[in-house]
Enzyme design. Structure first.
Site, PDB file in Angstrom:
ATOM      1  N   GLU A 128       0.822  -1.219   0.000  1.00 36.30           N
ATOM      2  CA  GLU A 128       0.000   0.000   0.000  1.00 36.30           C
ATOM      3  C   GLU A 128       0.850   1.261   0.000  1.00 36.30           C
ATOM      4  O   GLU A 128       0.419   2.313  -0.431  1.00 36.30           O
ATOM      5  CB  GLU A 128      -0.916   0.020   1.236  1.00 36.30           C
ATOM      6  CG  GLU A 128      -2.100  -0.886   1.138  1.00 36.30           C
ATOM      7  CD  GLU A 128      -3.087  -0.491   0.058  1.00 36.30           C
ATOM      8  OE1 GLU A 128      -2.720  -0.589  -1.133  1.00 36.30           O
ATOM      9  OE2 GLU A 128      -4.206  -0.098   0.382  1.00 36.30           O
ATOM     10  N   THR A 132      -4.661   8.364  -3.410  1.00 37.36           N
ATOM     11  CA  THR A 132      -4.935   8.122  -1.990  1.00 37.36           C
ATOM     12  C   THR A 132      -4.143   9.102  -1.127  1.00 37.36           C
ATOM     13  O   THR A 132      -4.667   9.642  -0.143  1.00 37.36           O
ATOM     14  CB  THR A 132      -4.613   6.663  -1.606  1.00 37.36           C
ATOM     15  OG1 THR A 132      -5.381   5.811  -2.459  1.00 37.36           O
ATOM     16  CG2 THR A 132      -4.977   6.363  -0.170  1.00 37.36           C
TER      17      THR A 132
HETATM   18  N1  HSE Z   1      -8.656   4.051   4.563  1.00 40.21           N
HETATM   19  C1  HSE Z   1      -8.003   4.498   3.371  1.00 40.21           C
HETATM   20  C2  HSE Z   1      -8.399   5.927   3.104  1.00 40.21           C
HETATM   21  C3  HSE Z   1      -8.392   3.632   2.222  1.00 40.21           C
HETATM   22  O1  HSE Z   1      -9.585   6.218   3.145  1.00 40.21           O
HETATM   23  O2  HSE Z   1      -7.517   6.755   2.847  1.00 40.21           O
HETATM   24  C4  HSE Z   1      -7.749   4.067   0.957  1.00 40.21           C
HETATM   25  O3  HSE Z   1      -7.438   3.002   0.154  1.00 40.21           O
END
Ligand code: HSE
Length: 309
Positions: free
Chosen positions: A126, A181
């Site tokens: 990630e 993200t």
């Molecule tokens: N929990 C993370 C966010 C998931 O909302 O940034 C993103 O893949």
């Protein structure tokens, strides 16, 4: 000993509203397929999709590098990736490849890693897309169903989803930034009001109760998030209309899927799902954006689909 292992891992939706970085739900919509083969020297990535092929830039590549180093794996690993989860739309695309890779290497070298170890390795992937490690999507892709993740120390609890739970995901046709993200995490408030955290905590607790009691209506009604959604929704054109339309069409609840820009509506088999999907499409249209509607159920998890000895 296997020469090559192929794994299909599901996409997922993270957060489910108030469960930011803690909740994930595997979705039976798209599966990334990863084949890991003992071959050559070092780590090589093969794919005909538009993804980085340098191991340091690739989610699966990072996972393989970490596993090779920590588990002291000898020889080279070729990682063949077939991306089916659309990258950058909040459906856990990088996590699906990372999870499939971790599961594949575990089988290829007969490492017998447990669930938490696999999630931990997959989480390293990630970093390539989010800039930081978070485990909500990878945990869902590794174990399937609904997951509750504690990242420090890492633990994953899995709860089977109700049989009648259905999700309508509206994926807008918008240009997403390369490190989406990371960008969408940069708008999140650094501090929150106590009353907001109480609201989100109550909703999050009800989501868990909904999964335990197999109550899709309680899950859907509890995805209301007063902290992250208000901070991120300006990044999703037409979000308010998409959400309100879906609620009027009968959805139990609506929120951003992961870091967006997809929007996810929670419903059950009894709802008019075509109507909910169409209403979300109209919502995006109000902001002059086309969208794809995906109606799906939760996924039971990844599968090893082929082993070559
Ligand atoms: N929990 C993370 C966010 C998931 O909302 O940034 C993103 O893949």
């Amino acid at each position: 000993m296997a020469k090559s292992v192929t794994v299909r891992a599901p996409c997922s939706t993270a957060n489910l509203g108030p469960g930011f970085d803690v909740f994930g739900l595997a979705l039976d919509a798209f599966y990334d397929e990863v084949t890991v083969t003992k071959k050559g020297k070092g780590i090589t990535i093969v794919s005909s999709d538009d993804i980085p092929l340098e191991p340091e830039q690739n989610t699966a590549g990072l996972v393989a590098q970490a596993m090779k180093k920590k588990e002291k794996l000898t020889g080279g690993i070729e990682i063949k990736i077939q991306k089916n989860v659309p990258p950058g739309f909040g459906m856990g695309s990088s996590a699906a490849s990372a999870a499939a890779c971790a599961i594949g290497i575990n089988k290829l070298y007969n490492l017998k890693l447990n669930q938490n170890q696999l999630v931990s390795y997959a989480g390293i992937g990630e970093k390539a897309s989010a800039g930081s490690i978070h485990y909500d999507n990878v945990a869902a892709s590794v174990v399937g169903g609904f997951v509750i993740v504690n990242s420090n120390p890492l633990s994953v609890v899995r709860i089977e989803a109700p049989n009648d739970l259905i999700l309508c995901v509206a994926v807008p046709e918008v240009k997403v930034p390369k490190k989406k993200t990371k960008v969408s995490r940069s708008v999140i408030p650094k501090t929150v009001k106590l009353s907001d955290s109480i609201t989100n905590l109550a909703n999050a607790a009800n989501i868990i109760a909904g999964f335990i009691n197999k109550d899709s209506s309680l899950i859907g009604k509890s995805v209301e998030d007063v902290i992250i959604e208000p901070a991120r929704k300006h990044m999703i054109p037409g979000f308010n209309n998409v959400k309100n339309n879906a609620l009027r069409a009968g959805a139990f609840g609506v929120t951003i899927s992961g870091a967006g820009p997809s929007v996810i509506a929670f419903a059950s088999k009894k709802q008019n799902l075509t109507k909910i999907g169409a209403s979300m499409k109209i919502g995006f249209k109000s902001a002059k954006k086309n969208s794809k509607i995906i109606i799906c159920k939760p996924s039971k998890g990844p599968k090893i689909v082929k082993i070559v000895k």
